[in-house]
Design a protein around this motif. Structure first.
Motif, PDB file in Angstrom:
ATOM      1  N   ASN A 183       0.819  -1.215   0.000  1.00 46.68           N
ATOM      2  CA  ASN A 183       0.000   0.000   0.000  1.00 46.68           C
ATOM      3  C   ASN A 183       0.850   1.261   0.000  1.00 46.68           C
ATOM      4  N   ASP A 184       1.914   1.237   0.770  1.00 45.73           N
ATOM      5  CA  ASP A 184       2.754   2.422   0.902  1.00 45.73           C
ATOM      6  C   ASP A 184       3.623   2.608  -0.335  1.00 45.73           C
ATOM      7  N   LEU A 185       3.927   3.858  -0.630  1.00 42.64           N
ATOM      8  CA  LEU A 185       4.757   4.176  -1.798  1.00 42.64           C
ATOM      9  C   LEU A 185       6.122   3.506  -1.707  1.00 42.64           C
ATOM     10  N   ASN A 186       6.648   3.372  -0.477  1.00 44.43           N
ATOM     11  CA  ASN A 186       7.965   2.765  -0.275  1.00 44.43           C
ATOM     12  C   ASN A 186       7.885   1.301   0.159  1.00 44.43           C
ATOM     13  N   GLY A 187       6.693   0.728   0.065  1.00 41.88           N
ATOM     14  CA  GLY A 187       6.518  -0.662   0.465  1.00 41.88           C
ATOM     15  C   GLY A 187       7.071  -1.634  -0.565  1.00 41.88           C
ATOM     16  N   VAL A 188       6.868  -2.918  -0.316  1.00 44.97           N
ATOM     17  CA  VAL A 188       7.350  -3.955  -1.239  1.00 44.97           C
ATOM     18  C   VAL A 188       6.341  -4.074  -2.376  1.00 44.97           C
ATOM     19  N   LYS A 189       6.746  -3.622  -3.549  1.00 46.68           N
ATOM     20  CA  LYS A 189       5.844  -3.566  -4.699  1.00 46.68           C
ATOM     21  C   LYS A 189       6.075  -4.745  -5.645  1.00 46.68           C
TER      22      LYS A 189
ATOM     23  N   ILE B 119      -1.099  -4.471  17.259  1.00 40.36           N
ATOM     24  CA  ILE B 119      -1.009  -3.206  16.528  1.00 40.36           C
ATOM     25  C   ILE B 119      -0.010  -3.387  15.393  1.00 40.36           C
ATOM     26  N   ASN B 120      -0.467  -3.143  14.175  1.00 40.45           N
ATOM     27  CA  ASN B 120       0.409  -3.238  13.008  1.00 40.45           C
ATOM     28  C   ASN B 120       0.895  -1.853  12.620  1.00 40.45           C
ATOM     29  N   LEU B 121       2.208  -1.756  12.427  1.00 46.72           N
ATOM     30  CA  LEU B 121       2.854  -0.475  12.166  1.00 46.72           C
ATOM     31  C   LEU B 121       3.571  -0.485  10.829  1.00 46.72           C
ATOM     32  N   LEU B 122       3.445   0.607  10.105  1.00 45.05           N
ATOM     33  CA  LEU B 122       4.264   0.812   8.914  1.00 45.05           C
ATOM     34  C   LEU B 122       5.564   1.463   9.368  1.00 45.05           C
ATOM     35  N   PHE B 123       6.660   0.752   9.197  1.00 45.67           N
ATOM     36  CA  PHE B 123       7.977   1.229   9.629  1.00 45.67           C
ATOM     37  C   PHE B 123       8.765   1.675   8.404  1.00 45.67           C
ATOM     38  N   THR B 124       9.244   2.921   8.433  1.00 47.57           N
ATOM     39  CA  THR B 124       9.971   3.486   7.296  1.00 47.57           C
ATOM     40  C   THR B 124      11.382   3.875   7.716  1.00 47.57           C
TER      41      THR B 124
END
Length: 353
Positions: free
Chosen positions: A158-164, A330-335
Motif C-alpha cells: 500500500n505504501d509508496l515505499n513498500g514492497v511492490k 497493533i500493526n505499524l508501517l515502519f519506514t
C-alpha cells in the motif's frame, strides 16, 4: 524405554506392538497422558520433542490407527457411518488415537477454566481494574490515528515505499499464455517465490532497526517485558497467504503483515492499559511519527462487551470473561532509508503469555 522417554525406532515399536498390542498401547498412552500436562509441558522442551517425534510428527506407528471398542455415546459423537447389515458389529469401534485426543481436550478445558478464573479475579479485584478493563475493551484504531482509509486493506504494497510487485496479475497471465510451457504457473511462482522472497529479504534488512526502535519505546514503560520475535519463515508466510488470504487480490503474500514481530507483556490490566496509552502516545510524537504509522489494530478483547445500559452512555454493564488467550495487536508501517515494511506488536497479559 517408553516409560523412560527414550526414542524407539518405528520398526521395533511396530514389531513389539504386533507381538503384544495391549501392553504397548497401555504403555504409550500412559506416557502420553503423563506428558500432556498443561501446567508442565510448556516448560519442558525434552517432553515436547519426545511427543513431536514419537506422536505428532510420526505417521508410521500402527497403534494409533488400531480400532478398539468404545461406548455408543463416543461413537455417535464421531459420526461413524455404517450399513444396517454390519451396524451391530461396527458401531462400537473407534480409533486408539481418540483416547489421546480426549486427553488433550480435557487438558485444554482445564487450562481454559484456570485462565478464566485468574482473569476474572484480576478484573473484579477492585473498581479501578474494572474501569481499566472497560478501557481495554474499547481500544481500537481510532485510539491511535485521527484519520484512516476505511476501505483500504492493510498490505505490504500500500505504501509508496513498500514492497511492490513488478508485474500485475494480467501481465503475468499474458506471459503464461505466450509461454511454451503451459504447465508453468507464472502467477503462483511470482507471488509465493519471487514477491515473498523480496518481502522476506526486506524483513531481514529492517528487522534489527525495527526491534531496536520498539525496545526503546517500551524501555520507559513501567512493568513491561519486551521480547523481539523471530522473522516469519518462508513456509510460515506461504502457508498463511494460501490459507488465510486465498481470496485476496494478487499478490496474496502482500497480506502478510506480521513478518516482523515483537511482543510486550504486562503483569496486570492497569499496566497493559498504561502500556497501550504510552505506546500510542509515543508513536504519534514528533520523535517517532516520521518512522511509524499505525495501519491496523486488532483488539480481541472488544468482543468482551456484551451490553450497555439504558441511558446509552456507553458504560459497559456486563462482560464476557476471557477463557482463551486474548491480546491486542497493533500493526505499524515502519519506514527507514526510503524503504518501508509493516510489522506487528503484540500486547499480552502475563497470565496469557
Amino acid at each position: 524405554m517408553i516409560n523412560k522417554g527414550k526414542i524407539l525406532s518405528n520398526d521395533v515399536f511396530n514389531l513389539c506392538w504386533l507381538h503384544n498390542k495391549n501392553k504397548m498401547e497401555d504403555a504409550m498412552l500412559q506416557k502420553c497422558e503423563e506428558l500432556l500436562n498443561i501446567e508442565k509441558l510448556y516448560n519442558n522442551i525434552n517432553d515436547q520433542k519426545w511427543l513431536e517425534e514419537c506422536v505428532m510428527d510420526n505417521r508410521n506407528l500402527l497403534l494409533w490407527m488400531n480400532e478398539v471398542k468404545g461406548s455408543e455415546h463416543e461413537n455417535k459423537e464421531e459420526n461413524i457411518i455404517t450399513n444396517n447389515k454390519d451396524q451391530n458389529e461396527t458401531f462400537e469401534k473407534r480409533l486408539k488415537w481418540h483416547d489421546l485426543q480426549t486427553k488433550c481436550i480435557k487438558e485444554i478445558e482445564k487450562a481454559e477454566k484456570k485462565l478464566k478464573k485468574a482473569f476474572e479475579k484480576e478484573i473484579t479485584s477492585n473498581e479501578e481494574s474494572l474501569d481499566n478493563y472497560k478501557k481495554l475493551t474499547q481500544f481500537n484504531i481510532k485510539s491511535c490515528v485521527k484519520h484512516r482509509d476505511k476501505d483500504k486493506e492493510c498490505r505490504q504494497d500500500n505504501d509508496l515505499n513498500g514492497v511492490k510487485s513488478i508485474f500485475n496479475e494480467q501481465e503475468l497471465l499474458k506471459i503464461q499464455i505466450s509461454s511454451e510451457d503451459m504447465a508453468f504457473n507464472f502467477k503462483y511462482v511470482y507471488d509465493f517465490e519471487v514477491y515473498l522472497n523480496e518481502l522476506l529479504a526486506r524483513a531481514h534488512i529492517m528487522n534489527d532497526p525495527f526491534q531496536a526502535e520498539m525496545e526503546n519505546i517500551f524501555r520507559s514503560c513501567e512493568g513491561c517485558k519486551f521480547e523481539p520475535g523471530p522473522i516469519k519463515t518462508h513456509n510460515q508466510c506461504k502457508l498463511k497467504a494460501q490459507v488465510e488470504y486465498k481470496d485476496k487480490k494478487f499478490p496474496k503474500s502482500a497480506h502478510i503483515i506480521d513478518v516482523l514481530r515483537c511482543q510486550a507483556t504486562f503483569p496486570n490490566i492497569e499496566r497493559l492499559v498504561q502500556g497501550l496509552e504510552h505506546f500510542t502516545s509515543l508513536i504519534r510524537s514528533p520523535q517517532y511519527s516520521e518512522k511509524f504509522k499505525v495501519v491496523r489494530v486488532k483488539n480481541v478483547f472488544e468482543d468482551a462487551q456484551q451490553g450497555k445500559n439504558d441511558n446509552n452512555n456507553n458504560e459497559i454493564t456486563s462482560f464476557n470473561i476471557p477463557q482463551k488467550n486474548k491480546d491486542v495487536k497493533i500493526n505499524l508501517l515502519f519506514t527507514k532509508d526510503g524503504k518501508s515494511i509493516v510489522g506487528e506488536v503484540q500486547f499480552l497479559f502475563e497470565i496469557m503469555s
